[in-house]
Scaffold this active site. Structure first.
Site, PDB file in Angstrom:
ATOM      1  N   ASP A  73     -43.440 -15.119  31.336  1.00 31.40           N
ATOM      2  CA  ASP A  73     -43.162 -14.125  32.383  1.00 31.40           C
ATOM      3  C   ASP A  73     -42.980 -12.720  31.834  1.00 31.40           C
ATOM      4  O   ASP A  73     -42.392 -11.864  32.487  1.00 31.40           O
ATOM      5  CB  ASP A  73     -41.921 -14.538  33.182  1.00 31.40           C
ATOM      6  CG  ASP A  73     -40.655 -14.524  32.335  1.00 31.40           C
ATOM      7  OD1 ASP A  73     -40.756 -14.508  31.089  1.00 31.40           O
ATOM      8  OD2 ASP A  73     -39.555 -14.547  32.915  1.00 31.40           O
ATOM      9  N   GLU A  74     -43.507 -12.444  30.657  1.00 35.86           N
ATOM     10  CA  GLU A  74     -43.400 -11.109  30.069  1.00 35.86           C
ATOM     11  C   GLU A  74     -44.702 -10.746  29.365  1.00 35.86           C
ATOM     12  O   GLU A  74     -45.344 -11.595  28.750  1.00 35.86           O
ATOM     13  CB  GLU A  74     -42.249 -11.034  29.065  1.00 35.86           C
ATOM     14  CG  GLU A  74     -40.863 -11.149  29.665  1.00 35.86           C
ATOM     15  CD  GLU A  74     -39.793 -10.987  28.602  1.00 35.86           C
ATOM     16  OE1 GLU A  74     -39.118  -9.947  28.590  1.00 35.86           O
ATOM     17  OE2 GLU A  74     -39.646 -11.901  27.775  1.00 35.86           O
TER      18      GLU A  74
END
Length: 204
Positions: A73-74
């Protein structure tokens, strides 16, 4: 998200509502259950997370091919080559947030900065759904009042070490003698890393 409070396991992540009770990632589920007895515990759905991640990463690559995935998620985006065509970095960040919200019904927190170190820090400042811009001109004023624990890579042990030696804010580190930081952090960082850290924080 994680094991139920009556089972052995840890919290993978938690809502901001739960964090107000002291719950945080990697905490034993039993501890989280005691801190937040009315919390709702859900099992992770890794298949769903991976699918969502692929969709969001595809959106990011619509803006620039220079996408460096950091985790599920980054990601870091280098928009240097597309700024003239698509707008400045802050405008791009806003458009990315809008697309993620429209197409995936999710929020995203984005940090815009001259380097990855500061961009990562900026992305954490206004969660959830934040957008923070750090420039060469404002980095000193934005960073100075933040606690040292906000620094990417500073965990609990290093934070405690720094605080015990009088470095409670990033401003304290900005004003520090790099050689003192080197002697303090030598067991954890080599001298080049300490000097690089000092420069990125504005201590030239």
């Amino acid at each position: 998200i994680g094991s139920a409070p009556d089972q052995r396991g840890v919290i993978a992540t938690c809502s901001y509502e739960a964090r107000k009770f002291g719950v945080h990632s990697a905490m034993p589920s039993r501890t989280a259950g005691k801190l937040c007895p009315h919390g709702i515990f859900l099992s992770p759905d890794l298949k769903k997370y991976r699918q969502e991640s692929r969709q969001i990463m595809a959106i990011l690559r619509d803006f620039t091919p220079q996408v460096e995935t950091l985790s599920i998620d980054e990601a870091f985006l280098d928009v240097t080559a597309v700024r003239g065509l698509l707008g400045d970095a802050a405008e791009l960040a806003g458009r990315i947030k809008d697309r993620i919200h429209k197409e995936r019904q999710l929020t995203a927190s984005i940090g815009v900065a001259p380097n990855k170190f500061l961009a990562k820090l900026a992305s954490d400042l206004k969660k959830p759904d934040g957008l923070t811009v750090i420039t060469e001109e404002n980095k000193l004023s934005i960073l100075a009042p933040l606690p040292v624990g906000k620094l990417w890579g500073v965990g609990e042990v290093t934070q405690k070490l720094l605080e015990q030696n009088g470095f409670k804010t990033i401003g304290d580190l900005q004003r520090a003698d790099p050689h003192r930081l080197k002697s303090l952090l030598a067991p954890r960082l080599h001298s080049g890393q300490v000097l690089s850290l000092s420069k990125r924080l504005g201590n030239q």
